[in-house]
Enzyme design. Structure first.
Site, PDB file in Angstrom:
ATOM      1  N   HIS A 154      -9.804 -17.814  -4.334  1.00 57.71           N
ATOM      2  CA  HIS A 154     -10.320 -17.462  -3.003  1.00 57.71           C
ATOM      3  C   HIS A 154     -10.472 -18.701  -2.132  1.00 57.71           C
ATOM      4  O   HIS A 154     -10.514 -19.824  -2.636  1.00 57.71           O
ATOM      5  CB  HIS A 154     -11.679 -16.761  -3.121  1.00 57.71           C
ATOM      6  CG  HIS A 154     -11.556 -15.318  -3.516  1.00 57.71           C
ATOM      7  ND1 HIS A 154     -11.460 -14.915  -4.823  1.00 57.71           N
ATOM      8  CD2 HIS A 154     -11.511 -14.183  -2.764  1.00 57.71           C
ATOM      9  CE1 HIS A 154     -11.353 -13.595  -4.875  1.00 57.71           C
ATOM     10  NE2 HIS A 154     -11.380 -13.119  -3.642  1.00 57.71           N
ATOM     11  N   LYS A 158     -16.022 -18.902   0.002  1.00 55.64           N
ATOM     12  CA  LYS A 158     -16.534 -17.708  -0.693  1.00 55.64           C
ATOM     13  C   LYS A 158     -17.768 -18.081  -1.503  1.00 55.64           C
ATOM     14  O   LYS A 158     -17.761 -19.044  -2.258  1.00 55.64           O
ATOM     15  CB  LYS A 158     -15.464 -17.113  -1.611  1.00 55.64           C
ATOM     16  CG  LYS A 158     -15.947 -15.856  -2.303  1.00 55.64           C
ATOM     17  CD  LYS A 158     -14.825 -15.073  -2.936  1.00 55.64           C
ATOM     18  CE  LYS A 158     -15.335 -13.843  -3.664  1.00 55.64           C
ATOM     19  NZ  LYS A 158     -16.036 -12.888  -2.797  1.00 55.64           N
TER      20      LYS A 158
HETATM   21  N1  LIG Z   1     -14.842  -5.359  -0.530  1.00 54.80           N
HETATM   22  C1  LIG Z   1     -13.819  -5.990   0.030  1.00 54.80           C
HETATM   23  O1  LIG Z   1     -12.699  -5.473   0.145  1.00 54.80           O
HETATM   24  C2  LIG Z   1     -14.069  -7.369   0.578  1.00 54.80           C
HETATM   25  C3  LIG Z   1     -13.046  -8.075   1.217  1.00 54.80           C
HETATM   26  C4  LIG Z   1     -13.339  -9.321   1.748  1.00 54.80           C
HETATM   27  C5  LIG Z   1     -14.619  -9.856   1.637  1.00 54.80           C
HETATM   28  N2  LIG Z   1     -15.568  -9.144   0.985  1.00 54.80           N
HETATM   29  C6  LIG Z   1     -16.955  -9.595   0.893  1.00 54.80           C
HETATM   30  O2  LIG Z   1     -17.521  -9.471   2.198  1.00 54.80           O
HETATM   31  C7  LIG Z   1     -18.532 -10.454   2.374  1.00 54.80           C
HETATM   32  C8  LIG Z   1     -18.228 -11.271   3.651  1.00 54.80           C
HETATM   33  O3  LIG Z   1     -17.068 -12.049   3.435  1.00 54.80           O
HETATM   34  P1  LIG Z   1     -16.411 -12.917   4.611  1.00 54.80           P
HETATM   35  O4  LIG Z   1     -15.381 -13.761   3.964  1.00 54.80           O
HETATM   36  O5  LIG Z   1     -16.029 -12.034   5.743  1.00 54.80           O
HETATM   37  O6  LIG Z   1     -17.662 -13.839   5.015  1.00 54.80           O
HETATM   38  P2  LIG Z   1     -17.944 -14.671   6.359  1.00 54.80           P
HETATM   39  O7  LIG Z   1     -16.681 -14.936   7.095  1.00 54.80           O
HETATM   40  O8  LIG Z   1     -18.775 -15.837   5.932  1.00 54.80           O
HETATM   41  O9  LIG Z   1     -18.830 -13.691   7.259  1.00 54.80           O
HETATM   42  C9  LIG Z   1     -20.155 -13.361   6.920  1.00 54.80           C
HETATM   43  C10 LIG Z   1     -20.731 -12.496   8.027  1.00 54.80           C
HETATM   44  O10 LIG Z   1     -22.040 -12.076   7.641  1.00 54.80           O
HETATM   45  C11 LIG Z   1     -22.984 -12.467   8.636  1.00 54.80           C
HETATM   46  N3  LIG Z   1     -24.239 -12.783   7.940  1.00 54.80           N
HETATM   47  C12 LIG Z   1     -24.442 -13.696   6.966  1.00 54.80           C
HETATM   48  N4  LIG Z   1     -25.733 -13.690   6.578  1.00 54.80           N
HETATM   49  C13 LIG Z   1     -26.350 -12.738   7.335  1.00 54.80           C
HETATM   50  C14 LIG Z   1     -27.676 -12.260   7.416  1.00 54.80           C
HETATM   51  N5  LIG Z   1     -28.658 -12.770   6.650  1.00 54.80           N
HETATM   52  N6  LIG Z   1     -27.956 -11.288   8.318  1.00 54.80           N
HETATM   53  C15 LIG Z   1     -26.987 -10.765   9.110  1.00 54.80           C
HETATM   54  N7  LIG Z   1     -25.693 -11.186   9.071  1.00 54.80           N
HETATM   55  C16 LIG Z   1     -25.387 -12.154   8.194  1.00 54.80           C
HETATM   56  C17 LIG Z   1     -22.361 -13.686   9.302  1.00 54.80           C
HETATM   57  O11 LIG Z   1     -22.939 -13.857  10.610  1.00 54.80           O
HETATM   58  P3  LIG Z   1     -22.789 -15.278  11.424  1.00 54.80           P
HETATM   59  O12 LIG Z   1     -21.308 -15.483  11.636  1.00 54.80           O
HETATM   60  O13 LIG Z   1     -23.501 -15.063  12.701  1.00 54.80           O
HETATM   61  O14 LIG Z   1     -23.391 -16.321  10.553  1.00 54.80           O
HETATM   62  C18 LIG Z   1     -20.904 -13.233   9.368  1.00 54.80           C
HETATM   63  O15 LIG Z   1     -20.727 -12.317  10.424  1.00 54.80           O
HETATM   64  C19 LIG Z   1     -18.537 -11.285   1.079  1.00 54.80           C
HETATM   65  O16 LIG Z   1     -19.524 -10.771   0.212  1.00 54.80           O
HETATM   66  C20 LIG Z   1     -17.147 -11.036   0.498  1.00 54.80           C
HETATM   67  O17 LIG Z   1     -17.084 -11.194  -0.901  1.00 54.80           O
HETATM   68  C21 LIG Z   1     -15.311  -7.918   0.445  1.00 54.80           C
END
Ligand SMILES: NC(=O)c1ccc[n+]([C@@H]2O[C@H](COP(=O)([O-])OP(=O)(O)OC[C@H]3O[C@@H](n4cnc5c(N)ncnc54)[C@H](OP(=O)(O)O)[C@@H]3O)[C@@H](O)[C@H]2O)c1
Length: 250
Positions: A154, A158
């Site tokens: 990843h 991550k």
């Molecule tokens: N299930 C699936 O198919 C799949 C696919 C991809 C990713 N994921 C999972 O999805 C999650 C996000 O991944 P990502 O790569 O998109 O992460 P990312 O780019 O770091 O985005 C995280 C998002 O969450 C927000 N956030 C973080 N802490 C928060 C809080 N305490 N309260 C409210 N909002 C909060 C951030 O807001 P700010 O930008 O304002 O900080 C940002 O919008 C991870 O757990 C990842 O493993 C799952």
């Protein structure tokens, strides 16, 4: 039929933004609010250069304009998501969750709560159809091979390690072999240039069989998320963690 209101938590994130933009352009769904942490207070229309989109990003779910019902889509991080999901359950919202890193205790509590409040929760470690098919072929291979290792790769930011997708694969192979998941090694790689990749390598005397899935663009997750939003209300009282249920292929 009226459209389904959708609130996206993690709307400024790499995955949440890709998913929210698809929701915005999907007939029958209505993006009504976005939640983020550091970008809370920003105007979403300005951020996306979309003059027709008049939404401000909320700090958390309590700050969203009161709604009788919505589907909460969550792509954030596990600790805050767990709090948010409890709020949604008590308010009778259904939930489509891609956030990974929940503990076994989190999952047990969520299972109990969705049953008690009769709401639907699709908690899917990987919404891409390719990852789901990789599960299917790996389980099929497990009937013929009895040892495997998982390599998950990843992007460098991550948070959880191993990935939720790899943990799920561990669990599926462990169930098939009636062993502990810990007996199936997972190798985690975090590097710039990667997005999300998983290889399952089976070994036997004189041969090796590898299955690999690569996500090169986060739009790969959107179709699964959209279908889950459309179906989650029918899952009332259940936590579903198999994308096959959403795809009607379980
Ligand atoms: N299930 C699936 O198919 C799949 C696919 C991809 C990713 N994921 C999972 O999805 C999650 C996000 O991944 P990502 O790569 O998109 O992460 P990312 O780019 O770091 O985005 C995280 C998002 O969450 C927000 N956030 C973080 N802490 C928060 C809080 N305490 N309260 C409210 N909002 C909060 C951030 O807001 P700010 O930008 O304002 O900080 C940002 O919008 C991870 O757990 C990842 O493993 C799952």
């Amino acid at each position: 039929m009226s459209s389904i209101p959708v609130v996206v938590a993690g709307i400024t994130g790499k995955t949440g933004e890709a998913v929210a933009k698809t929701i915005q352009h999907t007939t029958g769904l209505r993006l009504v609010a976005g939640i983020a942490k550091n970008h809370a207070g920003e105007h979403l229309g300005a951020r996306w250069s979309d003059p027709d989109l008049d939404l401000s990003i909320c700090r958390d779910i309590e700050a969203v304009e009161p709604l009788d019902y919505a589907v909460l889509v969550d792509f954030t991080e596990a600790a805050s998501a767990f709090e948010r999901l409890q709020w949604a359950i008590v308010h009778q919202w259904d939930m489509v969750v891609g956030t990974t890193g929940f503990t076994a205790e989190h999952r047990q509590q969520l299972t109990r709560l969705v049953e008690r409040y009769q709401v639907g929760l699709a908690l899917i470690a990987n919404f891409s159809v390719g990852a789901w098919l990789l599960e299917k072929v790996a389980v099929e291979a497990s009937y013929f091979f009895n040892v495997a290792e998982i390599v998950e790769e990843h992007h460098e930011s991550k948070r959880d390690r191993p990935s939720g997708t790899a943990r799920r694969m561990q669990g599926l192979l462990a169930d098939s072999w009636r062993r502990s998941p810990d007996d199936i090694p997972v190798h985690s790689i975090r590097l710039p240039g990667l997005i999300a990749h998983q290889t399952v390598v089976f070994g036997a005397q004189g041969q090796v069989l590898s299955f690999r899935h690569d996500v090169h663009d986060r739009s790969a997750y959107a179709p699964g998320v959209i279908q889950a939003i459309q179906k989650v209300h029918a899952l009332r009282g259940r936590l579903v963690d198999d994308l096959g249920v959403i795809l009607d292929r379980d």
